[in-house]
Scaffold this motif. Structure first.
Motif, PDB file in Angstrom:
ATOM      1  N   LEU A  26     -44.487  79.165  30.719  1.00 49.95           N
ATOM      2  CA  LEU A  26     -44.481  79.853  32.114  1.00 49.95           C
ATOM      3  C   LEU A  26     -43.326  79.635  32.954  1.00 49.95           C
ATOM      4  N   ASP A  27     -42.731  78.509  33.130  1.00 52.63           N
ATOM      5  CA  ASP A  27     -41.507  78.206  33.896  1.00 52.63           C
ATOM      6  C   ASP A  27     -40.414  78.790  33.094  1.00 52.63           C
ATOM      7  N   ALA A  28     -40.329  78.792  32.010  1.00 56.18           N
ATOM      8  CA  ALA A  28     -39.091  79.403  31.488  1.00 56.18           C
ATOM      9  C   ALA A  28     -39.231  80.979  31.460  1.00 56.18           C
ATOM     10  N   ASP A  29     -40.330  81.557  31.360  1.00 61.25           N
ATOM     11  CA  ASP A  29     -40.710  82.990  31.590  1.00 61.25           C
ATOM     12  C   ASP A  29     -40.125  83.380  32.844  1.00 61.25           C
ATOM     13  N   ALA A  30     -40.574  82.567  33.772  1.00 61.47           N
ATOM     14  CA  ALA A  30     -40.321  82.810  35.402  1.00 61.47           C
ATOM     15  C   ALA A  30     -38.822  82.947  35.451  1.00 61.47           C
ATOM     16  N   ALA A  31     -38.123  81.985  34.951  1.00 63.36           N
ATOM     17  CA  ALA A  31     -36.753  81.862  35.122  1.00 63.36           C
ATOM     18  C   ALA A  31     -35.863  83.174  34.363  1.00 63.36           C
ATOM     19  N   ARG A  71     -37.182  86.004  34.071  1.00 64.52           N
ATOM     20  CA  ARG A  71     -37.554  87.282  34.594  1.00 64.52           C
ATOM     21  C   ARG A  71     -36.673  87.128  36.091  1.00 64.52           C
ATOM     22  N   ALA A  72     -36.346  86.041  36.629  1.00 68.40           N
ATOM     23  CA  ALA A  72     -35.560  86.043  37.687  1.00 68.40           C
ATOM     24  C   ALA A  72     -34.126  86.445  37.438  1.00 68.40           C
ATOM     25  N   LYS A  73     -33.748  85.882  36.220  1.00 75.84           N
ATOM     26  CA  LYS A  73     -32.550  86.134  35.763  1.00 75.84           C
ATOM     27  C   LYS A  73     -32.284  87.593  35.584  1.00 75.84           C
ATOM     28  N   ALA A  74     -33.292  88.140  34.932  1.00 77.69           N
ATOM     29  CA  ALA A  74     -33.243  89.697  34.628  1.00 77.69           C
ATOM     30  C   ALA A  74     -33.301  90.463  35.947  1.00 77.69           C
ATOM     31  N   ASP A  75     -34.136  90.355  36.842  1.00 75.10           N
ATOM     32  CA  ASP A  75     -34.137  90.918  37.938  1.00 75.10           C
ATOM     33  C   ASP A  75     -32.694  90.781  38.955  1.00 75.10           C
ATOM     34  N   GLU A  76     -31.969  89.614  38.720  1.00 80.39           N
ATOM     35  CA  GLU A  76     -30.638  89.436  39.423  1.00 80.39           C
ATOM     36  C   GLU A  76     -29.706  90.444  38.759  1.00 80.39           C
ATOM     37  N   ALA A  77     -29.769  90.395  37.389  1.00 80.71           N
ATOM     38  CA  ALA A  77     -28.825  91.251  36.469  1.00 80.71           C
ATOM     39  C   ALA A  77     -29.017  92.776  36.759  1.00 80.71           C
ATOM     40  N   THR A  78     -30.187  93.052  37.068  1.00 83.62           N
ATOM     41  CA  THR A  78     -30.508  94.617  37.145  1.00 83.62           C
ATOM     42  C   THR A  78     -30.601  95.098  38.582  1.00 83.62           C
TER      43      THR A  78
END
Length: 67
Positions: free
Chosen positions: A50-55, A57-64
């Motif tokens: 779950l922690d890895a998934d949250a990280a 998703r956060a990276k993907a949100d920053e990139a987009t």
């Protein structure tokens, strides 16, 4: 006939066995300790995922996200 005699002998041996051995094999409580340890390990792995998934998703949100 010999098979019946052998089966009866085995049945008598099993029926006369000590109940103390059966009680010693029973785990303490409803869930054996080994199962509880496996459950705790599984929960830890789930939290890591779950922690890895949250990280991720956060990276993907920053990139987009537009800057």
């Amino acid at each position: 006939m010999k098979i019946v005699a052998v089966l009866l002998c085995v049945w008598f041996l099993v029926a006369c066995s000590s109940d103390k051995q059966v009680e010693a094999d029973r785990p303490e409580g409803a869930i054996p300790q080994a199962q509880l340890q496996a459950l705790e390990k599984a929960k830890a792995v789930e939290q890591t995922l779950l922690d890895a998934d949250a990280a991720r998703r956060a990276k993907a949100d920053e990139a987009t996200s537009p800057e």
